[in-house]
Design an enzyme around this catalytic site. Structure first.
Site, short mmCIF file in Angstrom:
data_model
loop_
_atom_site.label_atom_id
_atom_site.label_comp_id
_atom_site.label_asym_id
_atom_site.label_seq_id
_atom_site.Cartn_x
_atom_site.Cartn_y
_atom_site.Cartn_z
N THR A 52 -1.90 -4.03 -6.22
CA THR A 52 -0.38 -3.39 -5.72
C THR A 52 0.39 -4.32 -4.37
OG1 THR A 52 -1.33 -1.31 -5.96
CG2 THR A 52 0.21 -1.33 -4.42
N TYR A 144 -9.71 0.74 -10.62
CA TYR A 144 -8.95 0.67 -9.35
C TYR A 144 -8.21 2.06 -9.34
CZ TYR A 144 -4.94 -0.78 -6.54
OH TYR A 144 -3.88 -1.26 -5.45
N LYS A 174 -12.57 0.45 -6.90
CA LYS A 174 -11.82 0.25 -5.93
C LYS A 174 -11.04 1.47 -5.54
CE LYS A 174 -7.82 -2.50 -4.19
NZ LYS A 174 -6.98 -1.46 -3.50
N SER A 176 -9.13 3.87 -3.64
CA SER A 176 -7.89 3.82 -2.55
C SER A 176 -7.33 5.05 -2.73
CB SER A 176 -6.71 2.74 -3.17
OG SER A 176 -7.40 1.44 -3.28
N GLY A 199 -10.61 1.62 -0.15
CA GLY A 199 -9.24 0.83 -0.10
C GLY A 199 -8.32 1.45 0.93
N GLU A 202 -6.88 2.10 6.84
CA GLU A 202 -6.95 2.88 8.35
C GLU A 202 -7.78 3.84 8.48
OE1 GLU A 202 -4.03 4.92 5.22
OE2 GLU A 202 -4.83 2.90 5.50
N VAL A 216 -11.36 -3.43 -0.16
CA VAL A 216 -10.27 -4.01 -0.61
C VAL A 216 -9.19 -3.72 0.11
CG1 VAL A 216 -9.07 -4.72 -2.62
CG2 VAL A 216 -11.40 -4.21 -2.91
#
Length: 305
Positions: A52, A144, A174, A176, A199, A202, A216
């Site tokens: 991305t 992902y 992954k 996210s 992923g 923050e 990641v």
């Protein structure tokens, strides 16, 4: 990591930006210095390319191939892992990129869910991933997950259950998304030789507490050295220090989000912090304005200097 090597991916993996020139064409000349910067200045030993952050869905298959090849070439002997994202809207394109990744010596491949015609069930998504992975059966394969972009909210736990029966090369996720319940279920189900990589930059500290093997993310391109300190503090049970670093990262990102944070703005911040000429994003993403870039760079230095 050679094909068939089952070393687990751990630690920080930077999701790389794609360097473009002023005309919006791929600029391979930046990749060598980019690898130098990540290894020497940020302490990064793994990269996730054409994802991305790398604007993969705005690149042609041919562009993704030349980029993957250059990243693998420049990272050889410098990085522990080069994971190439091969996911596309088209299964055939994904398989083509997977075969190419195996040919050029990538250490693993990952695939996102298609997001135009979306899989409606875990079984549909599993079958898509199986077909992609089968094109490069010797390479470790990672799913992902990024529901904020794909709109696919199938629980990851449902996707990975008994997945090795379909994909013998499966080696992790992954993750996210922000659903820590689903993330925890993935960690709890994970096999010893898998890597569950978080992923959400923050809130990485929460991911580490839940059992993430690594992470990641895009911000590790320019905050990797600080995040490595946070991981070390967590591992030595210095939670006060770990929280302090995580809160600094959150302060920068909250400020950026209020001003209008996207991949183009993120790319400009990386350029300004690193001194690398990464160029503009590709349309429909718009370049970061000079005023916004200056504000973000000042905020970065006020927090981390």
């Amino acid at each position: 990591m050679a094909p068939g090597d089952d070393r687990k991916v751990t630690g920080l993996v930077a999701a790389t930006f794609t360097p473009l020139d002023a005309q919006g064409e791929v600029n391979l000349s930046v990749i060598g210095p980019y690898v130098d910067y990540l290894t020497e200045k940020q302490g990064i030993k793994g990269i996730f390319v054409n994802g991305t952050t790398g604007e993969s869905m705005s690149l042609s298959v041919a562009e993704r191939k030349v980029l993957a090849e250059e990243w693998c070439l420049r990272a050889k002997g410098r990085m522990d892992y080069v994971i190439v994202h091969v996911g596309c809207m088209s299964l055939k394109d994904s398989q083509d990129l997977a075969r190419h990744a195996a040919k050029i010596g990538a250490d693993g491949i990952a695939a996102i869910s298609p997001s135009f015609f979306k899989p409606k069930t875990a079984e549909a998504l599993r079958r898509f991933l199986q077909e992609v992975a089968s094109a490069a059966p010797t390479l470790p394969f990672y799913y992902y997950q990024i529901p904020s972009f794909t709109g696919v909210n199938v629980p990851v736990k449902d996707v990975i259950e008994d997945i090795e029966k379909l994909i013998p090369s499966f080696r992790g996720v992954k993750f996210s998304g922000g659903d820590l319940l689903d993330f925890g279920q993935c960690v709890g189900y994970s096999k010893p030789h898998w890597s569950v990589l978080y992923g959400m930059d923050e809130q990485l500290l929460a991911g580490l507490a839940m059992g993430a093997n690594g992470a990641v993310g895009s911000t590790y391109n320019y905050m990797g050295c600080y995040v490595n300190e946070m991981i070390s503090a967590f591992e030595t049970k210095d939670l006060v220090k770990a929280r302090t670093i995580q809160f600094k990262i959150q302060e920068l990102l909250c400020y950026a989000i209020k001003l209008g944070f996207d991949t183009g703005v993120n790319k400009q911040l990386m350029s300004d912090v690193s001194g690398l000429h990464l160029g503009p994003p590709r349309l429909p993403l718009m370049p970061c304005s000079p005023d916004l870039a200056q504000l973000l760079l000042q905020k970065y230095h006020s927090i981390f200097d």
